[in-house]
Design an enzyme around this catalytic site. Structure first.
Site, short mmCIF file in Angstrom:
data_model
loop_
_atom_site.label_atom_id
_atom_site.label_comp_id
_atom_site.label_asym_id
_atom_site.label_seq_id
_atom_site.Cartn_x
_atom_site.Cartn_y
_atom_site.Cartn_z
N GLY A 93 0.80 -1.22 0.00
CA GLY A 93 0.00 0.00 0.00
C GLY A 93 0.83 1.27 0.00
N GLU A 94 2.04 1.22 -0.58
CA GLU A 94 2.91 2.40 -0.51
C GLU A 94 2.34 3.59 -1.27
OE1 GLU A 94 7.60 3.71 -1.04
OE2 GLU A 94 7.05 1.59 -0.96
N ARG A 95 1.62 3.35 -2.36
CA ARG A 95 1.03 4.47 -3.11
C ARG A 95 0.00 5.20 -2.24
NH1 ARG A 95 -2.10 3.66 -6.94
NH2 ARG A 95 -1.69 5.50 -8.20
#
Length: 293
Positions: A93-95
């Site tokens: 979920g880095e974005r």
């Protein structure tokens, strides 16, 4: 969806428990049963970026669009983290994590799970391969890391990522291309189809010559395949070039790698010469200009 998160959010008591607890790396660790599987609003500053993230480039415009959506609707899908000491480490979920920071949010909904380092790497790689718009070289590098660091065979890898073994093999073969061609693929100047055609050219210089011709003449994948076949069959004669001094050859290789394009160097009989740097769009020109600064 936001209400669902609220229902599952942890109370102050468990939030304090999380903050003060030591590493929770297995279901047998203290308080693991109270932590794992819950969703909590976690402070963004307490989250560390996943060191195993295979994605090395995040499109700024796409991030701004996601940030705009988050500003209006919030984070619809929680990120996934694991507890590490008094902090959290991003699993996926880095974005969403980066976009939330762009908006100026202080917290983000996160699903807490248990994962050791190997599982972290595998989950991050597989999750990105399956769900994100990685370029072909990023996919290839992710496959390579799974094979080397998780000790998977190509057959096992194909099962994990849900791809045919031949597909996995085709991606891995891209890593045999000259680094300049790999950069061109990552920047979108050529497609994976062009890359697959160029793999059949063994000589690196021939690869680069064809690459420049693709860019110059905007060759399709089919035209590139035909060009490669002609070269291998001897239909196309290779141009003979005057041998350059060793110091120039070494310098050309270094500069080409830095610029991301094959540069052209010509030298006259008196030892004087010139360097030509190609570019393929305004964006490419600006990138090279900034590099030369």
């Amino acid at each position: 969806m936001a209400k669902a998160h609220k229902k599952q959010a942890l109370g102050r008591g468990l939030s304090a428990l999380l903050k003060d607890s030591t590493d929770i790396n297995s279901v047998s660790d203290k308080n693991a049963d109270k932590v794992v599987g819950n969703i909590i609003e976690i402070e963004l500053d307490s989250i560390e970026v996943n060191p195993y993230q295979p994605r090395t480039y995040f499109d700024e415009e796409a991030l701004r669009e996601l940030a705009s959506s988050i500003r209006e609707l919030g984070v619809i899908q929680p990120i996934t983290v694991r507890k590490v000491g008094n902090a959290f480490q991003l699993v996926s979920g880095e974005r969403r994590f980066r976009a939330s920071k762009l908006v100026g949010n202080k917290t983000i909904p996160a699903y807490i799970r248990i994962a050791n380092d190997q599982e972290m790497l595998e989950m991050a790689l597989v999750e990105n391969i399956q769900r994100k718009n990685l370029d072909p070289i990023e996919v290839a590098l992710s496959y390579q890391r799974l094979i080397e660091e998780i000790q998977l065979t190509q057959e096992e890898l194909s099962i994990r990522v849900g791809k045919k073994r031949s597909t996995v093999t085709n991606y891995l073969r891209l890593l045999k291309l000259d680094p300049i061609l790999q950069t061109g693929m990552r920047d979108g100047f050529i497609s994976m189809g062009h890359g697959r055609a160029l793999i059949n050219v063994e000589n690196s210089e021939d690869q680069l010559n064809i690459y420049e011709k693709i860019l110059r003449e905007k060759l399709s994948v089919r035209q590139t395949e035909d060009l490669v076949k002609s070269l291998k069959s001897g239909t196309i004669a290779k141009p003979k070039k005057k041998a350059l001094p060793k110091y120039i050859k070494e310098g050309v290789s270094q500069i080409s790698g830095y610029i991301g394009h094959k540069i052209d160097v010509s030298v006259n009989s008196k030892g004087k010469g010139k360097i030509s740097i190609p570019f393929h769009s305004q964006e490419d020109f600006e990138r090279i200009k900034n590099l030369l600064k």
